[in-house]
Design a protein around this motif. Structure first.
Motif, short mmCIF file in Angstrom:
data_model
loop_
_atom_site.label_atom_id
_atom_site.label_comp_id
_atom_site.label_asym_id
_atom_site.label_seq_id
_atom_site.Cartn_x
_atom_site.Cartn_y
_atom_site.Cartn_z
N ALA A 222 0.67 -1.33 -0.14
CA ALA A 222 -0.05 0.05 -0.06
C ALA A 222 0.91 1.28 -0.18
N GLN A 223 1.86 1.16 0.57
CA GLN A 223 2.97 2.25 0.66
C GLN A 223 3.91 2.17 -0.66
N ALA A 224 3.67 1.33 -1.38
CA ALA A 224 4.57 1.13 -2.73
C ALA A 224 5.96 1.08 -2.14
N ALA A 225 6.42 0.62 -1.15
CA ALA A 225 7.66 0.00 -0.56
C ALA A 225 7.95 -1.07 -1.14
N ALA A 226 9.05 -1.71 -0.74
CA ALA A 226 9.52 -3.03 -1.45
C ALA A 226 10.35 -3.69 -0.59
N VAL A 227 10.74 -4.89 -0.90
CA VAL A 227 11.47 -5.81 -0.02
C VAL A 227 12.63 -6.61 -0.83
N VAL A 228 13.73 -6.89 -0.46
CA VAL A 228 14.46 -7.48 -1.18
C VAL A 228 14.85 -8.88 -0.29
N TRP A 229 14.35 -9.90 -1.21
CA TRP A 229 14.31 -11.32 -0.79
C TRP A 229 15.82 -11.92 -0.79
N CYS A 230 16.24 -12.50 0.35
CA CYS A 230 17.32 -13.59 0.20
C CYS A 230 17.20 -14.66 1.04
N PRO A 231 16.55 -15.76 -0.06
CA PRO A 231 16.13 -16.82 0.65
C PRO A 231 17.14 -17.72 1.33
N SER A 232 18.40 -17.93 0.80
CA SER A 232 19.34 -18.82 1.22
C SER A 232 19.93 -18.26 2.44
N SER A 233 20.21 -16.95 2.56
CA SER A 233 20.74 -16.33 3.90
C SER A 233 19.45 -16.68 4.91
N ASN A 234 18.45 -16.29 4.68
CA ASN A 234 17.06 -16.50 5.55
C ASN A 234 17.14 -17.86 6.09
N LEU A 235 17.17 -18.83 5.06
CA LEU A 235 17.22 -20.64 5.66
C LEU A 235 18.37 -20.82 6.53
N ASN A 236 19.62 -20.28 5.90
CA ASN A 236 20.57 -20.70 6.94
C ASN A 236 20.90 -20.06 8.03
N LEU A 237 20.35 -18.82 8.40
CA LEU A 237 20.39 -18.24 9.61
C LEU A 237 19.10 -18.35 10.65
N LEU A 238 18.11 -18.38 9.76
CA LEU A 238 16.68 -18.21 10.26
C LEU A 238 15.73 -19.47 10.58
N GLY A 239 16.28 -20.59 9.27
CA GLY A 239 15.58 -21.54 9.35
C GLY A 239 14.06 -21.44 8.67
N ARG A 240 13.79 -20.08 7.91
CA ARG A 240 12.53 -19.84 7.46
C ARG A 240 12.81 -18.63 6.36
N THR A 241 12.15 -18.60 5.54
CA THR A 241 12.16 -17.21 4.68
C THR A 241 10.72 -16.92 4.24
N LEU A 242 10.69 -15.72 3.80
CA LEU A 242 9.26 -14.98 3.70
C LEU A 242 8.62 -15.92 2.40
N ALA A 249 3.96 -10.57 -7.12
CA ALA A 249 2.96 -10.28 -7.98
C ALA A 249 2.45 -8.66 -8.20
N ALA A 250 2.95 -7.93 -6.77
CA ALA A 250 2.60 -6.52 -6.97
C ALA A 250 3.83 -5.58 -7.51
N GLY A 251 4.83 -6.40 -7.87
CA GLY A 251 6.09 -5.73 -8.47
C GLY A 251 6.88 -5.02 -7.49
N ARG A 252 6.81 -5.67 -6.01
CA ARG A 252 7.47 -4.99 -5.00
C ARG A 252 8.58 -5.86 -4.46
N LEU A 253 9.04 -6.79 -5.03
CA LEU A 253 10.12 -7.64 -4.55
C LEU A 253 11.28 -7.75 -5.67
N ALA A 254 12.47 -7.72 -5.09
CA ALA A 254 13.70 -8.19 -5.80
C ALA A 254 14.31 -9.26 -5.06
N LEU A 255 15.60 -9.69 -5.67
CA LEU A 255 16.34 -10.83 -5.15
C LEU A 255 17.72 -10.24 -4.68
N GLY A 256 18.36 -10.68 -3.66
CA GLY A 256 19.58 -10.38 -3.07
C GLY A 256 20.39 -11.69 -2.79
#
Length: 411
Positions: A222-242, A249-256
């Motif tokens: 809604a704020q037209a903000a965005a998220v950078v998704w880093c799945p491998s790092s998330n899974l390695n450190l936290l055991g989960r990703t978003l 689908a909203a065009g508000r995601l990039a990959l890192g």
């Protein structure tokens, strides 16, 4: 040492260009480091029949200077990144960690950039203080330059303070911050804290976002903000990703890739790890590292192949079928050429004439066992020594023999 400004006019012929919207059979004309609308008479021609040309990939999150630092291995996932940072303090006493961090920072930054280039990434968002080497003419990749940043809400001792940094960042530039990097109540509360500070806006780029709830994600969109998704790092450190689907689908995601300290070897490996998972198709994944990343990071000359775009390209063989899969999911050694600023920087040896026409001196190397030509400016021994799988071919045998064998393999 060759320099990037020695830009030759080049016409890449008979290939198909590939973007998230599909493939088009066309020629790509390059001049002055940009893609041109028409070829220049007398331009050097490269025949790329049976090949595909992609825009240079964009890594929306990396810490370039720590890619040679050994990772911290934990027996259980951390509740949040702050717990990981706390645990890492003892890891600083590890002999290998100390040795890695004693290397000059300029060298470590160049290594992180070279790691990206080898995997087809030609532009990186480096989430740390600026360093003079990042302005070097022969730095391996382009960098996000017009932006603001803070490190994280819960780690005030490093980087600019969030509120001060956000206020100083123009609204037409991205503002980066690690946020909700965890699964506990601390991480899950961070979006509300950021919102209360008045730092959630259309230029806010939130790194990780693992602790974001469905309601939080709708608030981000809604704020037209965005998220950078880093799945491998998330899974390695936290055991989960978003769950990336709604943001994508909203065009508000990039990959890192978030560096090898916690994440995948590189962004190409990150793409391979997400392929056929998370219900994202190959074209959506390609968008995360090209068009969507460029839009989120406010870089209009990157992520596409239209006239005026930066001439940063990735060339691969056409494997048939879905053209996007010819890049998304392959190993870095199978990339035929990476072009940075209109100049070949690493490519298979049968492109030797292209390097010569561009005035780029080369060194023969092996990348994961495959012979390649690498621009000499990127081949200093100390730099090569930092990258696993990359070595000077001349150190282990005859250059002439290597070149002859490589040439024969691509006929």
């Amino acid at each position: 040492m060759d320099a990037l400004p020695a830009r030759a006019h080049t016409n890449l012929r008979h290939a198909a260009t590939v973007t998230p919207v599909g493939a088009t059979r066309t020629s790509v004309s390059i001049g002055a480091g940009r893609i041109e609308s028409t070829p220049t008479p007398g331009a050097y021609r490269v025949d790329l029949r049976d090949h595909l040309i992609f825009p240079g990939l964009i890594n929306a999150h990396d810490h370039l200077h720590v890619n040679a630092v050994p990772a911290l291995h934990a027996e259980a996932p951390f509740p949040n990144s702050y717990a990981w940072i706390s645990a890492f303090q003892a890891h600083f006493q590890d002999a290998q960690v100390m040795a890695a961090l004693q290397l000059p920072k300029a060298l470590r930054l160049r290594h992180g950039a070279l790691k990206n280039l080898l995997a087809g990434i030609t532009c990186v968002a480096h989430h740390d203080p600026w360093h003079p080497v990042l302005d070097a003419e022969d730095f391996p990749v382009a960098l996000l330059r017009d932006y603001g940043w803070s490190y994280a809400l819960g780690w005030p001792g490093y980087g600019p303070p969030p509120l001060e940094s956000f206020a100083a960042t123009p609204a037409d530039q991205p503002w980066l911050i690690h946020l909700a990097e965890g699964t506990d109540a601390v991480a899950c509360a961070e979006l509300a804290q950021l919102d209360q500070l008045g730092c959630l806006a259309s230029n806010s780029v939130l790194i990780h976002g693992v602790g974001l709830s469905s309601r939080d994600i709708e608030r981000v969109i809604a704020q037209a903000a965005a998220v950078v998704w880093c799945p491998s790092s998330n899974l390695n450190l936290l055991g989960r990703t978003l769950d990336p689907r709604r943001l994508c689908a909203a065009g508000r995601l990039a990959l890192g890739s978030d560096s090898r300290l916690s994440g995948a070897r590189d962004l190409l490996e990150e793409l391979a790890g997400t392929l056929d998972r998370y219900e994202l198709d190959p074209s959506q994944l390609l968008a995360l590292v090209t068009t969507q990343a460029a839009h989120i990071l406010r870089m209009p000359s990157r992520g596409h192949l239209q006239p005026g775009a930066a001439a940063d390209l990735v060339v691969v063989e056409d494997l048939g079928g879905d053209p996007v899969r010819s890049l998304v999911g392959i190993e870095r050694s199978r990339i035929r050429a990476v072009v940075r600023d209109g100049m070949p920087r690493i490519a298979d040896p049968d492109f030797a004439e292209w390097f010569a026409a561009a005035g780029v001196d080369t060194v023969l190397v092996r990348l994961d066992g495959s012979p390649k030509l690498l621009a000499r400016a990127l081949a200093e021994p100390a730099l090569l020594a930092l990258e696993p799988g990359l070595e000077c071919a001349a150190a282990a045998g005859s250059v002439e023999h290597e070149l002859a064998a490589a040439s024969g393999s691509y006929r």
